[in-house]
Design a protein around this motif. Structure first.
Motif, mmCIF file in Angstrom:
data_model
loop_
_atom_site.group_PDB
_atom_site.id
_atom_site.type_symbol
_atom_site.label_atom_id
_atom_site.label_comp_id
_atom_site.label_asym_id
_atom_site.label_seq_id
_atom_site.Cartn_x
_atom_site.Cartn_y
_atom_site.Cartn_z
ATOM 1 N N VAL A 85 0.852 -1.188 0.000
ATOM 2 C CA VAL A 85 0.000 0.000 0.000
ATOM 3 C C VAL A 85 0.889 1.241 0.000
ATOM 4 N N VAL A 86 0.695 2.078 -0.998
ATOM 5 C CA VAL A 86 1.471 3.314 -1.145
ATOM 6 C C VAL A 86 0.531 4.477 -0.845
ATOM 7 N N ILE A 87 0.799 5.196 0.241
ATOM 8 C CA ILE A 87 -0.149 6.230 0.661
ATOM 9 C C ILE A 87 0.135 7.570 -0.017
ATOM 10 N N LEU A 88 -0.883 8.393 -0.033
ATOM 11 C CA LEU A 88 -0.816 9.716 -0.635
ATOM 12 C C LEU A 88 0.388 10.497 -0.116
ATOM 13 N N GLY A 89 1.198 10.996 -1.047
ATOM 14 C CA GLY A 89 2.311 11.859 -0.678
ATOM 15 C C GLY A 89 3.621 11.162 -0.387
ATOM 16 N N ILE A 90 3.613 9.826 -0.287
ATOM 17 C CA ILE A 90 4.866 9.127 -0.005
ATOM 18 C C ILE A 90 5.712 9.114 -1.281
ATOM 19 N N THR A 91 7.010 9.320 -1.144
ATOM 20 C CA THR A 91 7.897 9.436 -2.303
ATOM 21 C C THR A 91 9.103 8.519 -2.137
ATOM 22 N N PRO A 92 9.821 8.238 -3.224
ATOM 23 C CA PRO A 92 10.977 7.341 -3.109
ATOM 24 C C PRO A 92 12.043 7.841 -2.139
ATOM 25 N N GLN A 93 12.305 9.145 -2.115
ATOM 26 C CA GLN A 93 13.334 9.652 -1.209
ATOM 27 C C GLN A 93 12.905 9.528 0.250
ATOM 28 N N LYS A 94 11.629 9.782 0.532
ATOM 29 C CA LYS A 94 11.134 9.629 1.904
ATOM 30 C C LYS A 94 11.274 8.186 2.374
ATOM 31 N N ILE A 95 10.976 7.254 1.488
ATOM 32 C CA ILE A 95 11.072 5.842 1.870
ATOM 33 C C ILE A 95 12.535 5.447 2.043
ATOM 34 N N TYR A 96 13.382 5.904 1.125
ATOM 35 C CA TYR A 96 14.818 5.604 1.229
ATOM 36 C C TYR A 96 15.386 6.153 2.536
ATOM 37 N N ASP A 97 15.008 7.373 2.889
ATOM 38 C CA ASP A 97 15.513 7.976 4.127
ATOM 39 C C ASP A 97 15.104 7.156 5.348
ATOM 40 N N LYS A 98 13.889 6.623 5.322
ATOM 41 C CA LYS A 98 13.447 5.792 6.447
ATOM 42 C C LYS A 98 14.227 4.482 6.488
ATOM 43 N N CYS A 99 14.474 3.907 5.320
ATOM 44 C CA CYS A 99 15.328 2.713 5.278
ATOM 45 C C CYS A 99 16.681 3.015 5.912
ATOM 46 N N LYS A 100 17.242 4.160 5.566
ATOM 47 C CA LYS A 100 18.566 4.545 6.065
ATOM 48 C C LYS A 100 18.560 4.742 7.576
ATOM 49 N N ARG A 121 3.317 4.126 -11.502
ATOM 50 C CA ARG A 121 2.300 4.315 -10.467
ATOM 51 C C ARG A 121 2.902 5.187 -9.374
ATOM 52 N N THR A 122 2.176 6.189 -8.939
ATOM 53 C CA THR A 122 2.627 7.012 -7.820
ATOM 54 C C THR A 122 1.429 7.323 -6.931
ATOM 55 N N ALA A 123 1.726 7.776 -5.716
ATOM 56 C CA ALA A 123 0.674 8.176 -4.782
ATOM 57 C C ALA A 123 0.531 9.694 -4.758
ATOM 58 N N LYS A 124 0.961 10.341 -5.826
ATOM 59 C CA LYS A 124 0.884 11.803 -5.898
ATOM 60 C C LYS A 124 -0.556 12.290 -5.795
ATOM 61 N N ASP A 125 -1.460 11.538 -6.419
ATOM 62 C CA ASP A 125 -2.863 11.960 -6.447
ATOM 63 C C ASP A 125 -3.766 11.120 -5.556
ATOM 64 N N GLY A 126 -3.208 10.122 -4.900
ATOM 65 C CA GLY A 126 -4.044 9.308 -4.025
ATOM 66 C C GLY A 126 -3.390 7.989 -3.656
ATOM 67 N N THR A 127 -3.821 7.431 -2.547
ATOM 68 C CA THR A 127 -3.310 6.152 -2.059
ATOM 69 C C THR A 127 -3.752 5.018 -2.978
ATOM 70 N N TYR A 128 -2.882 4.033 -3.166
ATOM 71 C CA TYR A 128 -3.249 2.877 -3.986
ATOM 72 C C TYR A 128 -2.624 1.610 -3.413
ATOM 73 N N ALA A 129 -3.134 0.469 -3.864
ATOM 74 C CA ALA A 129 -2.620 -0.834 -3.432
ATOM 75 C C ALA A 129 -2.257 -1.661 -4.658
ATOM 76 N N VAL A 130 -1.284 -2.547 -4.495
ATOM 77 C CA VAL A 130 -0.820 -3.384 -5.604
ATOM 78 C C VAL A 130 -0.314 -4.699 -5.023
ATOM 79 N N TRP A 131 -0.488 -5.787 -5.772
ATOM 80 C CA TRP A 131 -0.082 -7.127 -5.334
ATOM 81 C C TRP A 131 1.225 -7.560 -5.998
ATOM 82 N N PHE A 132 2.033 -8.325 -5.237
ATOM 83 C CA PHE A 132 3.247 -8.949 -5.763
ATOM 84 C C PHE A 132 3.358 -10.370 -5.216
ATOM 85 N N LYS A 133 4.225 -11.155 -5.809
ATOM 86 C CA LYS A 133 4.529 -12.462 -5.240
ATOM 87 C C LYS A 133 5.259 -12.254 -3.915
#
Length: 227
Positions: A85-100, A121-133
């Protein structure tokens, strides 16, 4: 119009042998939570439980309170059991910083990932969900397929944001990491020079690198998205 699954439906397809092997290996290491064990024993996971788990994840990891009860989750496909689940406003740099903040990380550039990476796909305009193995290593079936190859075959690949969130979520659950032997090709994203990001765990740290979108190798594999 694409049929959607409500958050009260169940994911109840039988687990694959590889998933069972990984599940019991994590049990032996004491990495399976009570909630995951209960879900396994009852033969499925209620999607509403998954969404509540993501609400807890965002609150505990990012300090963000979200309500996902009304989120439109794509229909489940057999074998694709990991919901991201990727929530509204979350970005790759924000996630990377949290990983760090949580474990050693490295990326190939000093620039913000937000400035140089765009995704399908981005959460710029809204939260979305996606499935993976739900597997540690990137999809063996997608080896020797470049980002360009996947696009031609109309196979939707994981984005950088989704791959980094997957890393964080797995680490929260198990204190372990993805892609110990393989590298996930983030075919759903592109750098500003047209190259595709890739993510893997190597030498005790998470690494974010890039490959030419036409390069193909056995160890460089994407993860197919169901959205």
């Amino acid at each position: 119009m694409k049929e959607s699954r409500t958050n009260t439906d169940w994911v109840s397809d039988a687990p694959t042998p590889a998933q069972l092997k990984e599940f019991f290996a994590q049990m032996e290491r004491g990495k399976i939570t009570k909630e995951r064990l209960q879900a396994f024993l009852r033969g499925g996971v209620e999607i509403s439980d998954m969404l509540r788990d993501w609400e807890k994840f965002y609150l505990e990891t990012f300090g963000i309170k979200v309500d996902l009860s009304g989120l439109n989750v794509p229909p489940h496909k057999k074998g694709f059991d990991r919901l991201i689940v990727v929530i509204l406003g979350i970005t790759p740099q924000k996630i990377y910083d949290k990983c760090k903040d949580l474990f050693p990380c490295w990326k190939w550039t000093d620039k913000s990932l937000d400035e140089i990476v765009t995704s399908d796909r981005t959460a710029k305009d809204g939260t979305y969900a996606v499935w993976f193995k739900d597997v540690v290593e990137a999809d063996e079936k997608l080896k020797n397929l470049s980002a360009n190859d996947l696009k031609k075959k109309e196979i939707s690949g994981i984005t950088l944001e989704e791959r980094l969130l997957y890393e964080l979520k797995l680490f929260q659950e198990t204190e372990e990491h993805l892609d110990i032997s393989s590298w996930t090709l983030c075919a759903g994203s592109r750098c500003d020079d047209g190259y595709a990001p890739d993510v893997y765990w190597n030498c005790g740290k998470l690494k974010v690198n890039w490959y030419h979108s036409g390069h193909r190798y056995a160890h460089l594999r994407s993860r197919q998205a169901v959205s």
